[in-house]
Scaffold this motif. Structure first.
Motif, PDB file in Angstrom:
ATOM      1  N   GLU A  85       0.825  -1.210   0.000  1.00  0.00           N
ATOM      2  CA  GLU A  85       0.000   0.000   0.000  1.00  0.00           C
ATOM      3  C   GLU A  85       0.858   1.258   0.000  1.00  0.00           C
ATOM      4  O   GLU A  85       1.911   1.309   0.639  1.00  0.00           O
ATOM      5  CB  GLU A  85      -0.936   0.007   1.206  1.00  0.00           C
ATOM      6  CG  GLU A  85      -2.053  -1.001   1.053  1.00  0.00           C
ATOM      7  CD  GLU A  85      -3.201  -0.727   1.997  1.00  0.00           C
ATOM      8  OE1 GLU A  85      -3.477   0.446   2.300  1.00  0.00           O
ATOM      9  OE2 GLU A  85      -3.816  -1.718   2.401  1.00  0.00           O
ATOM     10  N   LEU A  86       0.354   2.255  -0.713  1.00  0.00           N
ATOM     11  CA  LEU A  86       0.997   3.565  -0.730  1.00  0.00           C
ATOM     12  C   LEU A  86       0.657   4.323   0.546  1.00  0.00           C
ATOM     13  O   LEU A  86      -0.417   4.140   1.122  1.00  0.00           O
ATOM     14  CB  LEU A  86       0.508   4.374  -1.933  1.00  0.00           C
ATOM     15  CG  LEU A  86       0.933   3.869  -3.301  1.00  0.00           C
ATOM     16  CD1 LEU A  86       0.073   4.487  -4.389  1.00  0.00           C
ATOM     17  CD2 LEU A  86       2.396   4.179  -3.537  1.00  0.00           C
ATOM     18  N   ALA A  87       1.567   5.188   0.955  1.00  0.00           N
ATOM     19  CA  ALA A  87       1.280   6.078   2.076  1.00  0.00           C
ATOM     20  C   ALA A  87       0.093   6.964   1.694  1.00  0.00           C
ATOM     21  O   ALA A  87      -0.180   7.188   0.512  1.00  0.00           O
ATOM     22  CB  ALA A  87       2.499   6.927   2.401  1.00  0.00           C
ATOM     23  N   LEU A 124       7.610   7.222  -4.761  1.00  0.00           N
ATOM     24  CA  LEU A 124       6.396   6.833  -4.062  1.00  0.00           C
ATOM     25  C   LEU A 124       6.727   6.381  -2.646  1.00  0.00           C
ATOM     26  O   LEU A 124       7.590   5.519  -2.451  1.00  0.00           O
ATOM     27  CB  LEU A 124       5.698   5.696  -4.810  1.00  0.00           C
ATOM     28  CG  LEU A 124       5.304   6.006  -6.259  1.00  0.00           C
ATOM     29  CD1 LEU A 124       4.797   4.745  -6.952  1.00  0.00           C
ATOM     30  CD2 LEU A 124       4.254   7.107  -6.294  1.00  0.00           C
ATOM     31  N   ALA A 125       6.042   6.954  -1.676  1.00  0.00           N
ATOM     32  CA  ALA A 125       6.206   6.553  -0.280  1.00  0.00           C
ATOM     33  C   ALA A 125       5.239   5.415   0.011  1.00  0.00           C
ATOM     34  O   ALA A 125       4.051   5.496  -0.318  1.00  0.00           O
ATOM     35  CB  ALA A 125       5.924   7.740   0.643  1.00  0.00           C
ATOM     36  N   LEU A 126       5.750   4.352   0.612  1.00  0.00           N
ATOM     37  CA  LEU A 126       4.905   3.234   0.998  1.00  0.00           C
ATOM     38  C   LEU A 126       4.315   3.493   2.380  1.00  0.00           C
ATOM     39  O   LEU A 126       4.902   4.216   3.191  1.00  0.00           O
ATOM     40  CB  LEU A 126       5.697   1.933   0.998  1.00  0.00           C
ATOM     41  CG  LEU A 126       6.318   1.540  -0.346  1.00  0.00           C
ATOM     42  CD1 LEU A 126       7.063   0.223  -0.210  1.00  0.00           C
ATOM     43  CD2 LEU A 126       5.275   1.468  -1.445  1.00  0.00           C
ATOM     44  N   LYS A 127       3.173   2.889   2.640  1.00  0.00           N
ATOM     45  CA  LYS A 127       2.506   3.066   3.929  1.00  0.00           C
ATOM     46  C   LYS A 127       3.419   2.615   5.064  1.00  0.00           C
ATOM     47  O   LYS A 127       3.477   3.247   6.112  1.00  0.00           O
ATOM     48  CB  LYS A 127       1.193   2.301   3.955  1.00  0.00           C
ATOM     49  CG  LYS A 127       0.349   2.621   5.152  1.00  0.00           C
ATOM     50  CD  LYS A 127      -1.066   2.132   4.970  1.00  0.00           C
ATOM     51  CE  LYS A 127      -1.989   3.174   5.546  1.00  0.00           C
ATOM     52  NZ  LYS A 127      -3.278   3.212   4.957  1.00  0.00           N
ATOM     53  N   GLU A 128       4.148   1.502   4.856  1.00  0.00           N
ATOM     54  CA  GLU A 128       5.119   1.025   5.840  1.00  0.00           C
ATOM     55  C   GLU A 128       6.246   0.331   5.090  1.00  0.00           C
ATOM     56  O   GLU A 128       6.047  -0.199   3.997  1.00  0.00           O
ATOM     57  CB  GLU A 128       4.467   0.083   6.845  1.00  0.00           C
ATOM     58  CG  GLU A 128       3.763  -1.100   6.231  1.00  0.00           C
ATOM     59  CD  GLU A 128       2.975  -1.890   7.259  1.00  0.00           C
ATOM     60  OE1 GLU A 128       3.222  -3.098   7.347  1.00  0.00           O
ATOM     61  OE2 GLU A 128       2.139  -1.302   7.946  1.00  0.00           O
ATOM     62  N   PRO A 129       7.437   0.351   5.650  1.00  0.00           N
ATOM     63  CA  PRO A 129       8.560  -0.314   4.975  1.00  0.00           C
ATOM     64  C   PRO A 129       8.292  -1.813   4.819  1.00  0.00           C
ATOM     65  O   PRO A 129       7.728  -2.448   5.707  1.00  0.00           O
ATOM     66  CB  PRO A 129       9.736  -0.069   5.917  1.00  0.00           C
ATOM     67  CG  PRO A 129       9.347   1.128   6.722  1.00  0.00           C
ATOM     68  CD  PRO A 129       7.848   1.049   6.860  1.00  0.00           C
TER      69      PRO A 129
END
Length: 168
Positions: A85-87, A124-129
């Motif tokens: 998931e994306l942040a 793109l920043a992910l919701k969590e690593p």
């Protein structure tokens, strides 16, 4: 270092139109963007080449759209889907929009016959690593042209959280 998408002004138009068509919100409505698409029966061979890398919850995607012809395309839309998931907040360049919790779509700009579109770069920043992410790249909309070679515009790339680039 911040990466941006280099596309022409007003580029979101075809992405939004494509989104409406997929969602069924514009059924039966012909817009200016669609009217300017290729003639029915035109054949184009859209391809994408580039690389992805993942490092500490940040995914970098760089790609170049290509059209091997025989018809030119005034525009197309590339879709980037992720297994993670994306942040919630993303800074996307002009011509790109978020299309879901795990996907982004970007317009390519004009794709001349036997030519290249604009380079597209996403950070793109992910919701969590995560230790790895699968990145799927494909054509979401191509103006109604027929593409008989889908093997060069549908990619799945596994990127490990090493910062190393993975080419497609």
């Amino acid at each position: 270092m911040k990466e941006v998408v280099a596309v022409r002004r007003g580029a979101v138009r075809s992405v939004v139109v494509a989104g409406l068509l997929v969602l069924g919100g514009a059924a039966g409505v012909q817009t200016q963007a669609l009217a300017q698409g290729p003639d029915e029966g035109d054949v184009a061979d859209v391809a994408y080449h580039g690389r992805v890398s993942l490092e500490r919850g940040q995914l970098r995607v760089w790609l170049v759209p290509q059209n091997d012809g025989p018809a030119a395309l005034p525009d197309a839309t590339v879709r980037v889907r992720l297994s993670a998931e994306l942040a919630d907040r993303q800074e996307l360049g002009q011509g790109c929009v978020r299309a879901g919790s795990r996907e982004v779509v970007c317009e390519t700009g004009p794709l001349p016959m036997h030519g290249y579109g604009r380079h597209i770069g996403l950070l793109l920043a992910l919701k969590e690593p995560v230790p790895e992410v699968v990145v799927r790249i494909d054509t979401w909309w191509n103006g109604g042209a027929s593409d008989r070679n889908l093997s060069n515009n549908q990619h799945a790339v596994l990127a490990l959280d090493t910062g190393d680039p993975y080419a497609f």
